[in-house]
Design a protein around this motif. Structure first.
Motif, PDB file in Angstrom:
ATOM      1  N   TRP A  54      -5.274  33.525 -19.621  1.00 11.76           N
ATOM      2  CA  TRP A  54      -4.249  32.921 -18.778  1.00 11.76           C
ATOM      3  C   TRP A  54      -2.956  32.660 -19.538  1.00 11.76           C
ATOM      4  CZ3 TRP A  54      -4.840  30.282 -13.746  1.00 11.76           C
ATOM      5  CH2 TRP A  54      -6.045  30.607 -13.092  1.00 11.76           C
ATOM      6  N   PHE A  55      -1.861  32.746 -18.778  1.00 11.80           N
ATOM      7  CA  PHE A  55      -0.551  32.301 -19.253  1.00 11.80           C
ATOM      8  C   PHE A  55       0.062  31.506 -18.100  1.00 11.80           C
ATOM      9  CE2 PHE A  55       3.965  32.374 -20.014  1.00 11.80           C
ATOM     10  CZ  PHE A  55       4.101  32.365 -21.395  1.00 11.80           C
ATOM     11  N   PHE A  56       0.654  30.351 -18.425  1.00  9.46           N
ATOM     12  CA  PHE A  56       1.153  29.476 -17.362  1.00  9.46           C
ATOM     13  C   PHE A  56       2.675  29.479 -17.261  1.00  9.46           C
ATOM     14  CE2 PHE A  56      -3.034  27.750 -18.198  1.00  9.46           C
ATOM     15  CZ  PHE A  56      -3.513  27.493 -16.916  1.00  9.46           C
ATOM     16  N   LEU A  57       3.148  29.560 -16.020  1.00  5.02           N
ATOM     17  CA  LEU A  57       4.547  29.362 -15.679  1.00  5.02           C
ATOM     18  C   LEU A  57       4.601  27.984 -15.014  1.00  5.02           C
ATOM     19  CD1 LEU A  57       7.196  31.100 -15.722  1.00  5.02           C
ATOM     20  CD2 LEU A  57       6.726  31.639 -13.345  1.00  5.02           C
ATOM     21  N   THR A  58       5.176  27.000 -15.701  1.00  3.39           N
ATOM     22  CA  THR A  58       4.964  25.595 -15.347  1.00  3.39           C
ATOM     23  C   THR A  58       6.257  24.866 -15.012  1.00  3.39           C
ATOM     24  OG1 THR A  58       3.037  25.544 -16.823  1.00  3.39           O
ATOM     25  CG2 THR A  58       4.002  23.421 -16.204  1.00  3.39           C
ATOM     26  N   ALA A  59       6.254  24.144 -13.885  1.00  4.91           N
ATOM     27  CA  ALA A  59       7.393  23.292 -13.520  1.00  4.91           C
ATOM     28  C   ALA A  59       7.523  22.176 -14.550  1.00  4.91           C
ATOM     29  CB  ALA A  59       7.185  22.702 -12.126  1.00  4.91           C
ATOM     30  N   ASP A  60       8.746  21.941 -15.023  1.00  8.56           N
ATOM     31  CA  ASP A  60       8.977  21.034 -16.142  1.00  8.56           C
ATOM     32  C   ASP A  60       9.098  19.571 -15.692  1.00  8.56           C
ATOM     33  OD1 ASP A  60       9.430  20.123 -18.678  1.00  8.56           O
ATOM     34  OD2 ASP A  60      11.475  20.884 -18.850  1.00  8.56           O
ATOM     35  N   TYR A  61       8.004  19.049 -15.148  1.00  9.14           N
ATOM     36  CA  TYR A  61       7.929  17.610 -14.859  1.00  9.14           C
ATOM     37  C   TYR A  61       6.453  17.254 -14.661  1.00  9.14           C
ATOM     38  CZ  TYR A  61       7.431  18.183  -9.724  1.00  9.14           C
ATOM     39  OH  TYR A  61       6.997  18.498  -8.464  1.00  9.14           O
ATOM     40  N   ALA A  62       6.172  16.004 -14.340  1.00  9.87           N
ATOM     41  CA  ALA A  62       4.807  15.464 -14.366  1.00  9.87           C
ATOM     42  C   ALA A  62       3.794  16.337 -13.626  1.00  9.87           C
ATOM     43  CB  ALA A  62       4.798  14.047 -13.796  1.00  9.87           C
ATOM     44  N   PHE A  63       4.147  16.817 -12.438  1.00  8.50           N
ATOM     45  CA  PHE A  63       3.227  17.634 -11.657  1.00  8.50           C
ATOM     46  C   PHE A  63       2.823  18.901 -12.400  1.00  8.50           C
ATOM     47  CE2 PHE A  63       3.881  21.582  -9.093  1.00  8.50           C
ATOM     48  CZ  PHE A  63       2.572  21.754  -8.693  1.00  8.50           C
ATOM     49  N   GLY A  64       3.815  19.629 -12.920  1.00  7.52           N
ATOM     50  CA  GLY A  64       3.526  20.875 -13.623  1.00  7.52           C
ATOM     51  C   GLY A  64       2.652  20.665 -14.843  1.00  7.52           C
ATOM     52  N   TYR A  65       2.965  19.628 -15.616  1.00  3.98           N
ATOM     53  CA  TYR A  65       2.164  19.346 -16.809  1.00  3.98           C
ATOM     54  C   TYR A  65       0.705  19.068 -16.439  1.00  3.98           C
ATOM     55  CZ  TYR A  65       6.934  17.961 -18.277  1.00  3.98           C
ATOM     56  OH  TYR A  65       8.280  17.893 -18.495  1.00  3.98           O
ATOM     57  N   ALA A  66       0.515  18.261 -15.385  1.00  2.00           N
ATOM     58  CA  ALA A  66      -0.843  17.896 -14.980  1.00  2.00           C
ATOM     59  C   ALA A  66      -1.612  19.106 -14.465  1.00  2.00           C
ATOM     60  CB  ALA A  66      -0.799  16.813 -13.905  1.00  2.00           C
ATOM     61  N   ILE A 110       0.830  -1.202   0.000  1.00  2.00           N
ATOM     62  CA  ILE A 110       0.000   0.000   0.000  1.00  2.00           C
ATOM     63  C   ILE A 110       0.868   1.256   0.000  1.00  2.00           C
ATOM     64  CG2 ILE A 110      -1.576   1.389   1.440  1.00  2.00           C
ATOM     65  CD1 ILE A 110      -2.898  -1.266   2.254  1.00  2.00           C
ATOM     66  N   ASP A 111       0.506   2.220  -0.858  1.00  3.93           N
ATOM     67  CA  ASP A 111       1.083   3.561  -0.752  1.00  3.93           C
ATOM     68  C   ASP A 111      -0.066   4.569  -0.699  1.00  3.93           C
ATOM     69  OD1 ASP A 111       0.708   5.073  -3.470  1.00  3.93           O
ATOM     70  OD2 ASP A 111       1.474   3.119  -4.106  1.00  3.93           O
ATOM     71  N   ILE A 112       0.109   5.581   0.125  1.00  5.79           N
ATOM     72  CA  ILE A 112      -0.892   6.647   0.248  1.00  5.79           C
ATOM     73  C   ILE A 112      -0.197   7.965  -0.083  1.00  5.79           C
ATOM     74  CG2 ILE A 112      -2.611   7.778   1.688  1.00  5.79           C
ATOM     75  CD1 ILE A 112      -2.726   5.305   3.427  1.00  5.79           C
ATOM     76  N   VAL A 113      -0.475   8.497  -1.262  1.00 11.76           N
ATOM     77  CA  VAL A 113       0.162   9.736  -1.717  1.00 11.76           C
ATOM     78  C   VAL A 113      -0.525  10.932  -1.067  1.00 11.76           C
ATOM     79  CG1 VAL A 113       0.691  11.168  -3.720  1.00 11.76           C
ATOM     80  CG2 VAL A 113       0.797   8.669  -3.913  1.00 11.76           C
ATOM     81  N   VAL A 114       0.270  11.793  -0.462  1.00 13.56           N
ATOM     82  CA  VAL A 114      -0.254  13.012   0.161  1.00 13.56           C
ATOM     83  C   VAL A 114       0.324  14.252  -0.519  1.00 13.56           C
ATOM     84  CG1 VAL A 114      -0.500  14.324   2.307  1.00 13.56           C
ATOM     85  CG2 VAL A 114      -0.487  11.828   2.381  1.00 13.56           C
ATOM     86  N   GLY A 115       1.649  14.326  -0.629  1.00 12.33           N
ATOM     87  CA  GLY A 115       2.298  15.543  -1.093  1.00 12.33           C
ATOM     88  C   GLY A 115       2.317  15.747  -2.590  1.00 12.33           C
ATOM     89  N   ALA A 116       2.212  14.687  -3.387  1.00 15.94           N
ATOM     90  CA  ALA A 116       2.240  14.823  -4.842  1.00 15.94           C
ATOM     91  C   ALA A 116       0.864  15.201  -5.365  1.00 15.94           C
ATOM     92  CB  ALA A 116       2.723  13.530  -5.486  1.00 15.94           C
ATOM     93  N   ALA A 117       0.835  15.837  -6.530  1.00 11.50           N
ATOM     94  CA  ALA A 117      -0.409  16.450  -6.980  1.00 11.50           C
ATOM     95  C   ALA A 117      -1.085  15.800  -8.174  1.00 11.50           C
ATOM     96  CB  ALA A 117      -0.150  17.922  -7.329  1.00 11.50           C
ATOM     97  N   THR A 118      -0.342  15.178  -9.074  1.00 12.11           N
ATOM     98  CA  THR A 118      -0.945  14.782 -10.339  1.00 12.11           C
ATOM     99  C   THR A 118      -2.194  13.917 -10.157  1.00 12.11           C
ATOM    100  OG1 THR A 118      -0.596  13.624 -12.440  1.00 12.11           O
ATOM    101  CG2 THR A 118       0.674  12.827 -10.560  1.00 12.11           C
ATOM    102  N   SER A 119      -3.245  14.261 -10.869  1.00 17.67           N
ATOM    103  CA  SER A 119      -4.498  13.514 -10.783  1.00 17.67           C
ATOM    104  C   SER A 119      -4.395  12.143 -11.450  1.00 17.67           C
ATOM    105  CB  SER A 119      -5.641  14.310 -11.423  1.00 17.67           C
ATOM    106  OG  SER A 119      -5.316  14.691 -12.757  1.00 17.67           O
ATOM    107  N   ARG A 120      -3.277  11.872 -12.122  1.00 18.85           N
ATOM    108  CA  ARG A 120      -3.069  10.556 -12.734  1.00 18.85           C
ATOM    109  C   ARG A 120      -2.972   9.444 -11.685  1.00 18.85           C
ATOM    110  NH1 ARG A 120       1.877   9.847 -16.117  1.00 18.85           N
ATOM    111  NH2 ARG A 120       0.790   7.869 -16.513  1.00 18.85           N
ATOM    112  N   ILE A 121      -2.619   9.803 -10.456  1.00 15.28           N
ATOM    113  CA  ILE A 121      -2.423   8.794  -9.408  1.00 15.28           C
ATOM    114  C   ILE A 121      -3.679   7.964  -9.191  1.00 15.28           C
ATOM    115  CG2 ILE A 121      -2.008   8.503  -6.922  1.00 15.28           C
ATOM    116  CD1 ILE A 121      -0.115  11.014  -7.237  1.00 15.28           C
TER     117      ILE A 121
END
Length: 397
Positions: free
Chosen positions: A164-176, A118-129
């Motif tokens: 809107w214009f986005f300033l996005t972190a270049d990894y999975a979280f930012g893209y999502a 079991i893993d319970i994700v808390v701090g990560a954001a991507t809705s893909r989880i």
């Protein structure tokens, strides 16, 4: 003693010697960023929250001692997987939680599926989880990019921020986060004029901010987190972006970052959190105990880690076993009602609960230490998160 009997005895002793320590207890791993860009966002403070959950539960379950281990994954998926693999295979860890950084969380999802843990994700954001990357033993607890998009993005468009214009972190979280917010903006009649991506843990945002400024977008969406968000806001102030009429939207901003920025720099920012220490009696009681241990108030990641840890232990007790299948089933059946939130867990592992849209107070509006937010509205859970059937999780088809 017969040589064959002696050999058999030695072999049996060796097996017991290498048996996972968790065979005689319940072991929980806190795996997150403890030294980098997200160290304040979750960090060692999440570990402290997990310890509080264990203490509140009584320190043992099913007559076995509860142990917590922790490690710094340094925001590197390969490092995280190496730590988690050792935890699962050698150290007898039963559950891993916190898991800040979406790329890390997705990697641990795959490993946990393989190991049936079991893993319970808390701090990560991507809705893909709990979407296309869902797995039978994976859970997502505090918030996700869809909920943040609905909360902050939806509110700002309705208030007139329709470009809107986005300033996005270049990894999975930012893209999502950019994707989910863009969809909400467009669904509410707004438009996206462009975006630019920056590396994780950037120190100089000048070129990215100049692109955002020149877009003339009413809203500059900061699809980043932690120190990246704080530095974006500070440097945007130096460029006079807000003074020039554009508004910054901190799409993932927590109490920790607001505290680091100070009210003078953060005032007026609109953000969505699942927890605020001064919201009600239950949140205040937990926060005051947390403050006595850490000299700071918890944000939604730290309070969420407390809730995830406590909920896991309740599920173990209800199942009457540490067996992964049985505990996962109980996690999806038991209601949650604690200092963090009240709600239910869906078949895809998504914990559904209310979130809150806040505006950061002006310095003169703050009446006491850590008095930073004023509530704008409540985002009800069924609006913040898609249903299991709509999530894209293969388990729910």
């Amino acid at each position: 003693m017969n040589v064959k009997l002696l050999s058999a005895a030695l072999a049996t002793s060796a097996l017991f010697a290498i048996a996972p320590a968790s065979a005689q207890g319940v072991k929980i791993g806190i795996l997150n960023d403890q030294s980098g860009v997200y160290a304040d966002y979750g960090g060692k403070w999440s570990l402290e929250a997990a310890k509080m959950a264990v203490e509140d539960f009584g320190g043992e379950v099913l007559g076995q001692k509860i142990e917590i281990v922790s490690a710094d994954h340094q925001n590197k998926p390969d490092t995280a997987v190496a730590i988690a693999r050792k935890w699962y295979d050698v150290d007898g860890v039963d559950m891993i939680t916190e898991l800040t950084t979406s790329s890390v969380a997705l990697a641990i999802q795959d490993l946990s599926r393989e190991k049936k843990k079991i893993d319970i994700v808390v701090g990560a954001a991507t809705s893909r989880i709990t979407g296309d990357a869902c797995q039978p033993y994976g859970f997502h607890w505090a918030y996700d990019t869809h909920a943040l998009a609905v909360g902050t993005g939806g509110a700002l468009v309705k208030a007139g921020g329709d470009s809107w214009f986005f300033l996005t972190a270049d990894y999975a979280f930012g893209y999502a986060l950019e994707k989910d917010t863009s969809e909400v903006v467009k669904a509410n009649g707004g438009k996206v004029l462009g975006s630019v991506r920056h590396p994780l843990n950037s120190s100089d945002f000048s070129s990215f901010l100049l692109q955002a400024q020149s877009s003339k977008a009413k809203i500059i969406g900061l699809a980043n987190a932690g120190l990246d968000t704080a530095n974006s806001i500070k440097q945007a102030s130096e460029f006079g972006i807000v003074a020039g009429g554009q508004k910054l939207a901190g799409l993932l901003l927590t109490l920790a970052e607001v505290h680091g920025l100070g009210l003078k720099a953060a005032q007026g920012l609109v953000l969505t959190e699942a927890y605020y220490w001064d919201r009600d009696d239950k949140s205040r009681e937990f926060a005051e105990r947390f403050f006595k241990r850490t000299s700071r108030m918890p944000n939604m990641i730290q309070a969420g880690t407390y809730s995830a840890t406590l909920s896991y232990l309740k599920a173990v007790k209800a199942a009457g076993t540490k067996d992964t299948e049985a505990v996962a089933a109980k996690l999806k059946k038991l209601p949650v009602d604690d200092a963090f939130a009240k709600g239910k867990v869906l078949a895809n592992g998504r914990f559904v609960h209310d979130l809150y849209l806040f505006e950061v107070k002006k310095p003169e509006e703050s009446k006491k230490p850590w008095d930073y937010y004023k509530l704008i509205s409540t985002v009800e859970g069924y609006m913040a998160f898609p249903s299991a059937a709509e999530s894209g999780c293969p388990l729910t088809r």
